[in-house]
Design a protein around this motif. Structure first.
Motif, PDB file in Angstrom:
ATOM      1  N   UNK A  91       0.846  -1.190   0.000  1.00 19.99           N
ATOM      2  CA  UNK A  91       0.000   0.000   0.000  1.00 19.99           C
ATOM      3  C   UNK A  91       0.884   1.243   0.000  1.00 19.99           C
ATOM      4  N   UNK A  92       0.534   2.195  -0.879  1.00 20.86           N
ATOM      5  CA  UNK A  92       1.256   3.450  -0.980  1.00 20.86           C
ATOM      6  C   UNK A  92       0.258   4.595  -0.964  1.00 20.86           C
ATOM      7  N   UNK A  93       0.545   5.635  -0.189  1.00 21.06           N
ATOM      8  CA  UNK A  93      -0.279   6.835  -0.226  1.00 21.06           C
ATOM      9  C   UNK A  93       0.170   7.669  -1.414  1.00 21.06           C
ATOM     10  N   UNK A  94      -0.769   7.997  -2.284  1.00 20.66           N
ATOM     11  CA  UNK A  94      -0.459   8.752  -3.496  1.00 20.66           C
ATOM     12  C   UNK A  94      -1.435   9.917  -3.636  1.00 20.66           C
ATOM     13  N   UNK A  95      -1.152  10.781  -4.600  1.00 21.77           N
ATOM     14  CA  UNK A  95      -2.061  11.875  -4.932  1.00 21.77           C
ATOM     15  C   UNK A  95      -2.257  11.862  -6.438  1.00 21.77           C
ATOM     16  N   UNK A  96      -3.453  12.243  -6.868  1.00 23.23           N
ATOM     17  CA  UNK A  96      -3.710  12.278  -8.291  1.00 23.23           C
ATOM     18  C   UNK A  96      -5.101  12.798  -8.585  1.00 23.23           C
ATOM     19  N   UNK A  97      -5.431  12.799  -9.865  1.00 18.44           N
ATOM     20  CA  UNK A  97      -6.774  13.186 -10.272  1.00 18.44           C
ATOM     21  C   UNK A  97      -7.109  12.507 -11.578  1.00 18.44           C
ATOM     22  N   UNK A  98      -8.387  12.322 -11.791  1.00 21.77           N
ATOM     23  CA  UNK A  98      -8.891  11.768 -13.035  1.00 21.77           C
ATOM     24  C   UNK A  98      -9.961  12.697 -13.554  1.00 21.77           C
ATOM     25  N   UNK A  99     -11.132  12.170 -13.749  1.00 22.34           N
ATOM     26  CA  UNK A  99     -12.233  12.992 -14.230  1.00 22.34           C
ATOM     27  C   UNK A  99     -12.703  13.997 -13.198  1.00 22.34           C
ATOM     28  N   UNK A 100     -12.374  13.755 -11.916  1.00 20.39           N
ATOM     29  CA  UNK A 100     -12.758  14.686 -10.854  1.00 20.39           C
ATOM     30  C   UNK A 100     -12.149  16.060 -11.074  1.00 20.39           C
ATOM     31  N   UNK A 154     -20.139   4.628  -5.595  1.00 14.39           N
ATOM     32  CA  UNK A 154     -21.093   5.135  -6.563  1.00 14.39           C
ATOM     33  C   UNK A 154     -20.878   6.595  -6.909  1.00 14.39           C
ATOM     34  N   UNK A 155     -19.862   7.200  -6.312  1.00  9.92           N
ATOM     35  CA  UNK A 155     -19.575   8.606  -6.578  1.00  9.92           C
ATOM     36  C   UNK A 155     -18.317   8.728  -7.414  1.00  9.92           C
ATOM     37  N   UNK A 156     -18.173   9.855  -8.067  1.00  6.62           N
ATOM     38  CA  UNK A 156     -16.994  10.087  -8.893  1.00  6.62           C
ATOM     39  C   UNK A 156     -15.731  10.005  -8.029  1.00  6.62           C
ATOM     40  N   UNK A 157     -14.679   9.420  -8.581  1.00  8.68           N
ATOM     41  CA  UNK A 157     -13.425   9.290  -7.850  1.00  8.68           C
ATOM     42  C   UNK A 157     -13.255   7.992  -7.097  1.00  8.68           C
TER      43      UNK A 157
END
Length: 112
Positions: free
Chosen positions: A30-39, A84-87
């Motif tokens: 497990x790694x804590x990461x940061x990112x974004x997609x369609x959000x 069921x929510x984005x992200x």
């Protein structure tokens, strides 16, 4: 063998871990990461100033599995991480050419 990489919301980590343990998965990285997609992030208000948070906190799980465990692991991750929510996240599946256990020198499925 397959390498499953799943990126999920941090608060879903315990649910996913428990779901994987229930089907017999023994090891997860497990790694804590940061990112974004369609959000595309979101805006926040701090001391009266509005600013954009582009990168959202996520958790990346990596599992090396024998081929016969992949379908069960995918179902466990998908059902446990779903809100069921984005992200909600993504799952990536890659072929794993070789695995070697450093301590014993075991290779292949025995090393997983």
């Amino acid at each position: 063998m397959k390498l499953i990489t799943a990126v999920v919301k941090p608060f879903k980590l315990d649910d996913v871990r428990e779901a994987l343990a229930a089907i017999g998965v023994q090891g997860v990285t497990v790694t804590e990461v940061k990112g974004f997609g369609r959000q595309k992030g979101h805006t926040e208000l701090y001391r009266g100033a509005e600013y954009v948070v582009d990168f959202l906190p996520k958790v990346k799980l990596e599992l090396a599995l024998a081929d016969d465990m992949v379908d069960g692991a995918l179902e466990a991750i998908t059902s446990a991480a779903h809100t069921g929510k984005i992200g909600d996240g993504k799952i990536f599946i890659s072929d794993l050419q070789e695995v070697i256990r450093i301590r014993t020198g075991e290779t292949g499925v025995e090393a997983v």
